[in-house]
Design an enzyme around this catalytic site. Structure first.
Site, PDB file in Angstrom:
ATOM      1  N   GLU A   1       0.871  -1.178   0.000  1.00  0.00           N
ATOM      2  CA  GLU A   1       0.000   0.000   0.000  1.00  0.00           C
ATOM      3  C   GLU A   1       0.910   1.230   0.000  1.00  0.00           C
ATOM      4  O   GLU A   1       1.156   1.785  -1.039  1.00  0.00           O
ATOM      5  CB  GLU A   1      -0.944  -0.038   1.191  1.00  0.00           C
ATOM      6  CG  GLU A   1      -2.007   1.026   1.097  1.00  0.00           C
ATOM      7  CD  GLU A   1      -3.342   0.613   1.680  1.00  0.00           C
ATOM      8  OE1 GLU A   1      -3.432  -0.417   2.337  1.00  0.00           O
ATOM      9  OE2 GLU A   1      -4.304   1.364   1.466  1.00  0.00           O
TER      10      GLU A   1
ATOM     11  N   GLU B   1      -2.486   0.329  13.175  1.00  0.00           N
ATOM     12  CA  GLU B   1      -3.633   0.725  12.358  1.00  0.00           C
ATOM     13  C   GLU B   1      -4.937   0.554  13.141  1.00  0.00           C
ATOM     14  O   GLU B   1      -5.879   1.328  12.981  1.00  0.00           O
ATOM     15  CB  GLU B   1      -3.679  -0.153  11.097  1.00  0.00           C
ATOM     16  CG  GLU B   1      -4.809   0.164  10.159  1.00  0.00           C
ATOM     17  CD  GLU B   1      -4.677  -0.579   8.846  1.00  0.00           C
ATOM     18  OE1 GLU B   1      -4.025  -1.642   8.821  1.00  0.00           O
ATOM     19  OE2 GLU B   1      -5.230  -0.096   7.842  1.00  0.00           O
TER      20      GLU B   1
END
Ligand code: BGC
Length: 987
Positions: free
Chosen positions: A577, A867
């Protein structure tokens, strides 16, 4: 103050560049192919069954002998295949007129028939093409150019969220005994346009054997990363100065006479290359000699190869790496020698030690290569090498109509070197090194006594499989599922020297653990180092307090900032990502501007945001690159981030430069996001209009409340910016709109009697019902939407939500003082509590250790911000989130600004940005749990220091240092505000 970023010139693809004189982009006409690291490709065969032998069956193979499937330590599929026992097989069965897709040796099933496509009538003895268009494990299958259907080849799962199988790996064929056929042509191309050739074998091959089965797999890999060189001599006279100006399509490392030019990583850095391309300038005066050799290595960087979570973004900006440079040597007498990149005078090599270098996949280094093989370089034109995909929110990267070449104002450098703390032999021959700290960077490994050709493999992970029943067979091994389709693996092939040092510089890994295999004995831990790289060279803020877990939280925020400020502000540095997600930088920006001097860095990022702003004004969810999802809570970064730079650094240029883009964005919201029937700001009513992302109660919120609140904040910034830029008419317009929308907000989202938040008509079924969750109260308070008495009762409601038990959307009961907010509202919650005189609640929330809280990850061993607040728990492991689960995501770390601005109380004065004057308002922990806090903030005027300490008798000692050139207003409880000039103070 900052210099303006002035566009230098507008160019078309085949231009000459003023900074580079007559220099040409040069490179190699050959593309490297490293088949074991290639998860996207189109492979096509032209075949014909043999008529004479009445042959009716043949099979074509790819994905063969993937090393990961031949070693049970390298996969979690439970397989360990011998040679030629694993491959994907496309079987042409002319007798039944079918094309069968088999997966062999990828799972414990061994042989799996995944799909069988009917072909209809065809003449098997004519030529036919069979093609697989494969992207991160999903493939379209074509016969004679017609798509038969698709098939998921990857046993791990569909799409980019999984460890990717198959890679192209070895290709070949399988023939049953007695069956014969002809292969006329084998082609491997890229999946993305311009579908460049990676491999082509046009030779006609007769395959099969009358008597025995034949299975042939061969490695189509070829070449290495391009290197370029140029030799030049100087005139025999004294040199005054020499400057090298250079940039690359891809990333480059230059050496002059064997010494590295500059010390940065990944130059020229990422940008929206078709719009803005950065170049570097180096002073190389002292590196010159009479005969010189300038040599350059190229890596894929962000230009080519793997990028983002979409396999279709491979070679996002183009499929050819290139370099351009101009070296000007000035002599004392005014004469000069100029060397520019020209195909005639430069040589290229595709045979060199760096076999492959990819940011996501890793670096493969072959130290058995002794000398490069050089040939004439080629001019690298863009024509024929640009993708044509794009449209909507993803810009077309082949559009060079607004191209600018700008000097880079930021870079990535070596920040720190970590040494491994310990090593464990987790399985025989599998050595796992713990760096003791999650980080982003590259390894530096010193190895002694390796045999020539000995292959050492390095894999990188943030976490290990825990000792839990579900992971019994993997305990202690690297957890790579959350790295997903990024290979994150380096390979070193030893040259056989007594001591060899492997320090790749053209890849990037996010890791705490390094697994080393292929060595006989573990390396000493001192020889396993982690080179931490970052665009942050030093921190401007430090914080320490009596609560060691809060101190660890602070360090975790710093580490996540280091790891994610690498040329662009990314969400995470490890998985496939690593993108400039706007929502993340928007919420983290206030912490970031305190933590480090990132003015230039964020200026550069605003350039990227402008470069991918759509024509109708929409700011992107991701920049550079574009695409993604998020909506206005993400796009608002285009407004909030420059505002933070103005307030923190006094950088008015960023606002001046960005204003027009900001205004266009507001126009976009006005014309696209409002619903006529309800007057609500609904955006597009689509999933991608994200709310309080990863908030545990996000499902209970009214997303439009968050949208409207941010819109109001955006308008407030616009109003103030317009005033600063002397655009009075604009300011008035924004002011009117702001008043209107504040009113609308109060009418639609707040019950005036109770102060409760209520659902709007967005969801008619819930309209009028109370929302009443933490995440619904924070923004109206943070953005001063509610004022006066209403503000007070709204704050009480927020406090009540924090003080009670809450239940997550998933039904988990959470104790009082749980952090139920997501990315968006977490950033503001502590601040609004302190603003409302409820620092007691802010401190309890901060120091809560049960799940969900900031400190819970700390209790679980976090060394970076995660996260998810429960990315890992000792009891439930990864809680089923093995894929979207980064351990290095700064968003929840947005509480960092509160530690500086409120706990230490070093707060900018919004009336006098850039700390020309500031506010000192330390908030002592009223709960008594924290007994001291101290720290500093470096500003352009120098270091501001602040500390407080509580005493047993209930008194508090404060100390402050105010540097020359600034002054502060000191706000202490129960004291009248005091004006302080430069100096040291104790109270
Ligand atoms: C990223 C986030 C990002 C989000 C947007 C995730 O995959 O890691 O941090 O903001 O997507 O939806």
């Amino acid at each position: 103050m900052k210099r303006m970023l002035v566009p230098l010139m507008t160019l078309l693809p085949c231009f000459c560049l003023a900074q580079f004189d007559d220099a040409k982009w040069i490179g190699s006409e050959q593309t490297v192919l490293y088949a074991d690291y290639l998860p996207q490709f189109k492979i096509c065969w032209t075949v014909q069954l043999d008529k004479a032998s009445r042959s009716d069956r043949m099979a074509l193979l790819f994905g063969g002998n993937d090393p990961r499937l031949m070693d049970r330590n390298m996969n979690i599929l439970g397989v360990e295949n011998g040679v030629d026992e694993s491959y994907i097989k496309l079987e042409l069965d002319a007798a039944s007129s079918h094309l069968n897709i088999w997966r062999i040796g990828y799972t414990v099933e061994g042989r799996e028939l995944l799909k069988s496509f009917e072909l209809g009538a065809f003449d098997a003895y004519e030529c036919h093409t069979i093609e697989a268009q494969c992207c991160l494990g999903s493939a379209d299958i074509l016969f004679d150019g017609q798509k038969l259907g698709d098939v998921v080849l990857n046993p791990m799962g569909r799409g980019g969220d999984y460890i990717a199988f198959p890679q192209l790996s070895q290709i070949g064929y399988a023939m049953e005994a007695g069956k014969l056929a002809i292969i006329h042509n084998v082609e491997v191309r890229n999946y993305r346009s311009p579908y460049g050739f990676l491999y082509a074998d046009k030779n006609m091959q007769k395959i099969g054997d009358k008597k025995k089965e034949v299975l042939r797999l061969t490695d189509p890999s070829r070449g290495a990363m391009p290197e370029l060189q140029c030799k030049f001599a100087l005139k025999q006279k004294p040199v005054k100065e020499a400057t090298l100006t250079a940039t690359a399509r891809g990333i480059y490392q230059a050496t002059l006479n064997g010494k590295q030019v500059g010390s940065e990583y990944y130059a020229p850095g990422i940008s929206q290359y078709n719009k803005t391309h950065f170049y570097q300038q180096y002073d190389v005066t002292t590196m010159l000699q009479s005969d010189n050799r300038l040599r350059v290595r190229l890596g894929e960087g962000w230009w080519a190869g793997a990028l983002t979570f979409g396999g279709g973004n491979w070679n996002y900006f183009g499929d050819q790496l290139a370099f351009i440079a101009r070296l000007v040597v000035r002599y004392e007498d005014g004469d000069s020698t100029v060397v520019t990149t020209q195909p005639e005078t430069w040589e290229v090599s595709n045979y060199s030690k760096v076999t492959y270098a990819s940011m996501f996949q890793g670096e493969v280094f072959d130290n058995t290569v002794e000398a490069n093989v050089w040939r004439k370089a080629c001019e690298a034109k863009l024509e024929g090498h640009l993708p044509t995909e794009g449209g909507g929110t993803t810009p077309q990267v082949c559009d060079y109509s607004n191209f600018r070449l700008l000097p880079a104002s930021t870079s990535v450098g070596l920040h720190t070197v970590l040494k491994a703390q310990q090593v464990n032999e987790v399985r025989p021959g599998v050595f796992v090194y713990d760096m003791g700290q999650n980080m982003a960077g590259v390894p530096r490994i010193t190895m002694r006594g390796l045999r020539k050709g000995q292959t050492v493999t390095f894999r990188f992970a943030e976490v290990l499989y825990p000792n839990l029943p579900e992971y019994a067979d993997k305990k202690g091994m690297l957890m790579l599922e959350n790295i997903r389709a990024a290979m994150a693996q380096d390979i070193y092939i030893a040259g056989g020297d007594a001591c060899e040092v492997f320090a790749p510089d053209m890849t990037l890994h996010g890791f705490r653990y390094i697994e080393i295999t292929g060595i006989d004995e573990p390396l000493p831990t001192v020889d396993v180092e982690g080179l931490v790289v970052s665009s942050v060279d030093r921190f401007t803020a430090e914080f320490e307090c009596s609560n060691p877990k809060v101190n660890r939280l602070w360090q975790n925020i710093q580490w996540s900032m280091l790891s994610n400020f690498i040329s662009m502000p990314t969400d995470c540095p490890q998985r496939n990502e690593r993108m400039g997600w706007s929502g993340d930088i928007s919420v983290f920006s206030r912490t970031a501007v305190n933590m480090a001097d990132v003015d230039e860095f964020l200026n550069q990022h605003m350039q990227a945001i402008r470069d991918v702003q759509t024509e109708d004004g929409r700011f992107p969810d991701i920049a550079p690159i574009g695409g993604g999802f998020g909506g206005m809570l993400w796009g608002s970064a285009g407004i909030t981030v420059p505002w933070e730079c103005w307030l923190q650094y006094g950088d008015l240029d960023i606002l001046a430069h960005h204003y027009e883009a900001m205004a266009r964005y507001i126009d976009y919201i006005d014309s696209h996001y409002f619903e006529a029937s309800t007057g609500l700001l609904v955006q597009l009513r689509q999933w991608g209009d994200l709310g309080d992302w990863l908030g545990l109660e996000d499902g209970k919120n009214d997303k439009t409340l968050l949208f409207e609140a941010y819109y109001i904040y955006d308008l407030d910034i616009m109003r103030q910016t317009a005033l600063l830029l002397n655009k009075e008419a604009d300011a008035e317009r924004y002011q009117r709109r702001l008043d209107e929308r504040k009113q609308f907000f109060i009418e639609h989202y707040i019950d005036p009697k109770t102060g409760r938040t209520v659902f709007s008509a967005f969801d008619p079924k819930r309209q009028g019902q109370p929302i009443d969750i933490q995440g619904s109260y924070v923004l109206p308070l943070a953005f001063n939407i509610v004022e006066g008495e209403l503000r007070e009762i709204v704050l009480e409601r927020l406090v009540a939500c924090i003080e009670r038990e809450n239940t997550t959307d998933g039904g988990v009961n959470c104790p009082p003082y749980s952090l139920m907010t997501g990315f968006i509202t977490t950033a503001w919650i502590s601040r609004v509590l302190s603003d409302g005189g409820r620092s007691d609640v802010a401190y309890r929330l901060l120091q809560q250790e049960d799940y969900p809280s900031w400190l819970y990850p700390v209790t679980q061993g976090a060394t970076t911000i995660w996260e998810r607040l429960n990315s890992y728990t000792h009891t439930a492991g990864f809680g089923g989130n093995n894929s979207m689960n980064s351990f290095n995501h700064y968003s929840f770390g947005a509480v960092g600004q509160w530690l500086i601005n409120r706990c230490l109380g070093i707060e900018r004065d919004e009336e006098q940005p850039g700390f020309s004057h500031f506010i000192l308002r330390p908030e002592v922990d009223p709960t008594g749990q924290m007994t001291f806090a101290r720290g500093h903030l470096d500003t352009r005027h120098g270091r501001i220091e602040s500390s407080w300490q509580t005493n047993a008798d209930g008194t508090v000692n404060y100390t402050f240092n105010i540097p020359e050139g600034t002054s502060a207003t000191l706000l202490l409880p129960r004291k009248t505000p005091m004006e302080l000039k430069a100096g040291k103070y104790s109270y």
